[in-house]
Each structure stands twice: as structure tokens, then as C-alpha cells.
Design an enzyme around this catalytic site. Structure first.
Site, PDB file in Angstrom:
ATOM      1  N   ARG A 187       1.556  -4.159   3.442  1.00  0.00           N
ATOM      2  CA  ARG A 187       2.562  -3.372   4.158  1.00  0.00           C
ATOM      3  C   ARG A 187       2.977  -2.193   3.274  1.00  0.00           C
ATOM      4  O   ARG A 187       2.918  -2.267   2.051  1.00  0.00           O
ATOM      5  CB  ARG A 187       3.790  -4.234   4.481  1.00  0.00           C
ATOM      6  CG  ARG A 187       4.976  -3.434   5.020  1.00  0.00           C
ATOM      7  CD  ARG A 187       6.176  -4.308   5.331  1.00  0.00           C
ATOM      8  NE  ARG A 187       7.369  -3.510   5.551  1.00  0.00           N
ATOM      9  CZ  ARG A 187       8.540  -3.984   5.955  1.00  0.00           C
ATOM     10  NH1 ARG A 187       8.671  -5.284   6.173  1.00  0.00           N
ATOM     11  NH2 ARG A 187       9.572  -3.196   6.133  1.00  0.00           N
ATOM     12  N   HIS A 188       3.393  -1.082   3.913  1.00  0.00           N
ATOM     13  CA  HIS A 188       4.029   0.008   3.189  1.00  0.00           C
ATOM     14  C   HIS A 188       5.448  -0.444   2.818  1.00  0.00           C
ATOM     15  O   HIS A 188       6.367  -0.404   3.643  1.00  0.00           O
ATOM     16  CB  HIS A 188       4.128   1.265   4.063  1.00  0.00           C
ATOM     17  CG  HIS A 188       2.808   1.916   4.327  1.00  0.00           C
ATOM     18  ND1 HIS A 188       2.035   2.456   3.343  1.00  0.00           N
ATOM     19  CD2 HIS A 188       2.135   2.134   5.483  1.00  0.00           C
ATOM     20  CE1 HIS A 188       0.939   2.987   3.870  1.00  0.00           C
ATOM     21  NE2 HIS A 188       0.978   2.790   5.166  1.00  0.00           N
ATOM     22  N   VAL A 189       5.649  -0.872   1.594  1.00  0.00           N
ATOM     23  CA  VAL A 189       6.974  -1.339   1.175  1.00  0.00           C
ATOM     24  C   VAL A 189       7.063  -1.211  -0.337  1.00  0.00           C
ATOM     25  O   VAL A 189       6.081  -1.416  -1.061  1.00  0.00           O
ATOM     26  CB  VAL A 189       7.215  -2.802   1.623  1.00  0.00           C
ATOM     27  CG1 VAL A 189       6.262  -3.767   0.938  1.00  0.00           C
ATOM     28  CG2 VAL A 189       8.669  -3.206   1.394  1.00  0.00           C
ATOM     29  N   ARG A 231       0.800  -1.214   0.000  1.00  0.00           N
ATOM     30  CA  ARG A 231       0.000   0.000   0.000  1.00  0.00           C
ATOM     31  C   ARG A 231       0.841   1.277   0.000  1.00  0.00           C
ATOM     32  O   ARG A 231       1.810   1.408   0.725  1.00  0.00           O
ATOM     33  CB  ARG A 231      -0.965   0.004   1.181  1.00  0.00           C
ATOM     34  CG  ARG A 231      -0.327  -0.145   2.557  1.00  0.00           C
ATOM     35  CD  ARG A 231      -1.410  -0.306   3.617  1.00  0.00           C
ATOM     36  NE  ARG A 231      -0.884  -0.207   4.966  1.00  0.00           N
ATOM     37  CZ  ARG A 231      -0.524  -1.241   5.702  1.00  0.00           C
ATOM     38  NH1 ARG A 231      -0.611  -2.447   5.190  1.00  0.00           N
ATOM     39  NH2 ARG A 231      -0.073  -1.070   6.928  1.00  0.00           N
TER      40      ARG A 231
END
Length: 411
Positions: A164-166, A106
Site C-alpha cells: 500500500r502507499h503508506v 510502495r
């Protein structure tokens, strides 16, 4: 003349002699049969042992080489391809949906909190494993961190959705099965404005709550006028900080963080090859509808849940406060600085509309070619509940990681 052949004595002697001869012959037959039986038993025993040895060696070769040895394949080809399974059918396995491995990496300030809230409800409804990472401030990983994360993801029981923010992870580079990716982005300037005010003033929980979350931010920075930030070229309002969306799709290569054509083109290629869908937040309902069509085992009934009053009651808790628009001059400067972001955004919007057309949905949006005068009509077109979420600051990776439960509204 006497007939001796008819003599009882002679007859008895002859019968006795015949009986003895038969008994001896039977005894010899039993001896040979028993000898032959012993010989057959030893041969059978040796044959069994040889077969067992061959099986063991074959299993050993299979495990060492990652597959059956060539000789076993040749034997099977010689004997024929038909097997018991072919003739009688395999046992009924657990049916996994396809795809059964999905990653939602995300992008910050693009409605992901809303989507994660929906996913929590859907995971209970459809019985898939939802793993939402609580790491918010580490999108760029070392090689070892990438491998560790990818291996951990691949061990999640299927079907699963990991979020996950990745930045994009290339599983195939490390010979790991590549999951399917999905994502949502939004107009780059709108995303920047949402992040700018959220970092300073938070959301519905109030400014005092957010002061606790960002105690390292000084008042001069917190109350800095956004027009001053843009026009005087503060670091937060200039590159590379403005080059934010593209690296999520470009990947972990260091050049992905440098604003330029190389990063944009690589990001586009990754979208084409690895992302099932990248939607735009401005058309979130259509995004959810497409996800329901493309991934029904994850998103079936998501649009009804999203439109329900109960969900909107939860969503209304996430609006950013004190948000306002910069001047037209400041917006024009931002647009020029974010030209690579808009290049990628326009590409994604075109691809999204093309997917909608293939599915049979009509698009009411205008042509994706943005002209300078569009800035006059730029507005926060998305509902407040859809755009705010937990956010990592790319330049403040020393900030301690926080529990996701603090920044999620529980369904």
C-alpha cells in the site's frame, strides 16, 4: 486303652470345627479387603479431583497472565525438562518461510505498478497471500487508524505480502509483531517529473481518459509549463510538496513531513532496523535479483518473468505521455530544494550497492556523491513501463478513493 484320636466321630468333629474356623477367617479377610478396596477407591477419586482442580487453576493462570504460572514452571523444573515431545518429536507442522510477513509500503512513481504486476503472478506461482490495498491517497494516519491497520495486517494468513502507499508503520510501538519491509525509490527529480506529467496527462490511455480522472484540475494548472512552475515557486514545485520520499521511511510522526535533518536521520535509522532491502529503480533488474536471493519463497524466478515478452507487453501499457525535461536552470533550482531528498537517496544507493557487493554482484554505477554538473546528464534513465503506477496526491486527500483494478493492468 482306647485311642480316641483315631475315632471316626472325633475325626469328623475335628474336621468340621477346622472347616468352620477357616471359613470364618476367609470371611473376615474378604471383609477387610473389601473395606480396604473402598478406602483406596475414595482416595484415588480424591487424588484425581485434586489433580483436575490443579490443572484447571493452572490453565486459568496461564490465560490470565499470558503464560504459565511460576509454580508450574518450578514443578516442571523439579520433575525435569524432558517431555514426550522432546523424546518423540513434535507433530509435523506447516512450514512457514522466514520471513512470513512482508510489507511493501510502495513509494509513488517508483515503479511499484510493475512490481505489483509481478507479485500477482508470483503469488499464484508460489502460493502466498498478496493483499494490495486500493487506498491511494491516505499515507498519513491517525493513531487509531494506525492500530486498526496494523491489527488487520497481522491477521492476514501467513505467508503474506501486504502492499500500500503508506508511510512507515512502527508495529513494535503498539506491541504488535513487526513485519519485514521492502521498498524501491528512484532519483528524486525523476520521480517528481514523472508525477508532474502523470497528474496532468496520464499514460497510454490518453489525455481524455485522464481528464475524467482529474476533473477538478483547471486548464491553467493542467497546461502549466514546468519551468514556470519551478522558477516562480508554485506550491507543487516547492516544499513541502517536494519532500516526498523521506516520509515513507521516516514514519507517521508529524515532524517526518517537515524537510530537515531530523526526518532524514530517522528515515535512515528505520531503513537500517526494519527494511530487508530498499532498491533503486535505476537498477531494477539488480533489485529483482536481490529480492530473489533474499526472499526466494516470494520472488523466486521473478527475473525470468520480468524479462519475458508477455510481461513486457503488459508493462508497455504504463508509459507517461507528454513528459519532457526542464531547463538546466530549473533543474538546478529543484536540486537545491530537494537536498534532503538527495541526502536520503544517496544513502539508500550506497546501502544498495553494499548489499550487492555482499551478495557478489558488481555495480557499474558511479560514486553516489552527486555534484551539480550531474544535472547536465540527468535523463529519464528507466524504461517507461517501469515507472508509472497509481498515485495519490498528498495535498488532495479529499479526492475519493479509487478501485485499484482501474489502475492496474491485469496479468
Amino acid at each position: 486303652m482306647k485311642n480316641y484320636s483315631s475315632s471316626p466321630r472325633l475325626n469328623n468333629h475335628s474336621a468340621s470345627h477346622s472347616t468352620g474356623h477357616s471359613a470364618g477367617r476367609n470371611s473376615r479377610n474378604r471383609f477387610w479387603l473389601s473395606a480396604l478396596g473402598l478406602r483406596f477407591s475414595l482416595r484415588d477419586y480424591g487424588f484425581c479431583m485434586a489433580t483436575l482442580l490443579l490443572f484447571c487453576l493452572g490453565s486459568l493462570f496461564y490465560q490470565l497472565n499470558g503464560g504459565p504460572p511460576k509454580v508450574l514452571l518450578e514443578i516442571r523444573q523439579y520433575l525435569g525438562e524432558s517431555t514426550f515431545v522432546d523424546d518423540h518429536g513434535p507433530p509435523t507442522p506447516r512450514e512457514l518461510p522466514f520471513p512470513s510477513q512482508v510489507i511493501y509500503n510502495r513509494v509513488g512513481k517508483c515503479g511499484s505498478r510493475t512490481v505489483v504486476l509481478l507479485l500477482r503472478i508470483l503469488a499464484d506461482k508460489h502460493q502466498f497471500n498478496l493483499v494490495s490495498s486500493d487506498i491511494h491517497n491516505k499515507t498519513r494516519l491517525t493513531k487509531h487508524e494506525q492500530v486498526d491497520l496494523m491489527r488487520n495486517i497481522s491477521t492476514i494468513p501467513q505467508p503474506f505480502l501486504y502492499t500500500r502507499h503508506v508511510h512507515f508503520l512502527n508495529f513494535t510501538r503498539f506491541r504488535i509483531e513487526q513485519p519485514v519491509y521492502i521498498n524501491i525509490i528512484r532519483d528524486p527529480i525523476n520521480r517528481f517529473l514523472s508525477n508532474y506529467f502523470f497528474r496532468r496527462f496520464g499514460d497510454w490511455r490518453g489525455e481524455q481518459n485522464h481528464l475524467i480522472r482529474t476533473p477538478q484540475m483547471k486548464d491553467d494548472e493542467r497546461y502549466l509549463d514546468i519551468n514556470v512552475c519551478i522558477m516562480e515557486n508554485y506550491p507543487e514545485c516547492s516544499n513541502p510538496r517536494l519532500f516526498y520520499i523521506v516520509p515513507y521511511f521516516c514514519g507517521q510522526h508529524p515532524q517526518c513531513r517537515e524537510p530537515g535533518v531530523w526526518a532524514v536521520e530517522r528515515a535512515k535509522q528505520n531503513v537500517i532496523e526494519n527494511f530487508l532491502l530498499v532498491g533503486i529503480l535505476e537498477e531494477l533488474e539488480d533489485v529483482l535479483l536481490l529480492l530473489e536471493r533474499l526472499l526466494p519463497h516470494y520472488f523466486s524466478d521473478v527475473l525470468n518473468i520480468y524479462k519475458s515478452p508477455e510481461f513486457w507487453k503488459m508493462g508497455n501499457l504504463t508509459g507517461t505521455v507528454k513528459k519532457h525535461m526542464p531547463t538546466l536552470e530549473a533543474l538546478q533550482v529543484l536540486y537545491q530544494r530537494m537536498k534532503y531528498e538527495y541526502d536520503f537517496y544517496n544513502f539508500i544507493r550506497d546501502q544498495f550497492h553494499l548489499t550487492k557487493k555482499k551478495i557478489g554482484l558488481k555495480s557499474t554505477s558511479q560514486n553516489s556523491v552527486h555534484e551539480p554538473d550531474f544535472l547536465r546528464e540527468l535523463a529519464l534513465r528507466t524504461h517507461e513501463p517501469l515507472e508509472e503506477e497509481e498515485e495519490e496526491d498528498e495535498e488532495e486527500e479529499d479526492v475519493g478513493q479509487e478501485d485499484a483494478n482501474i489502475w492496474f493492468v491485469q496479468p
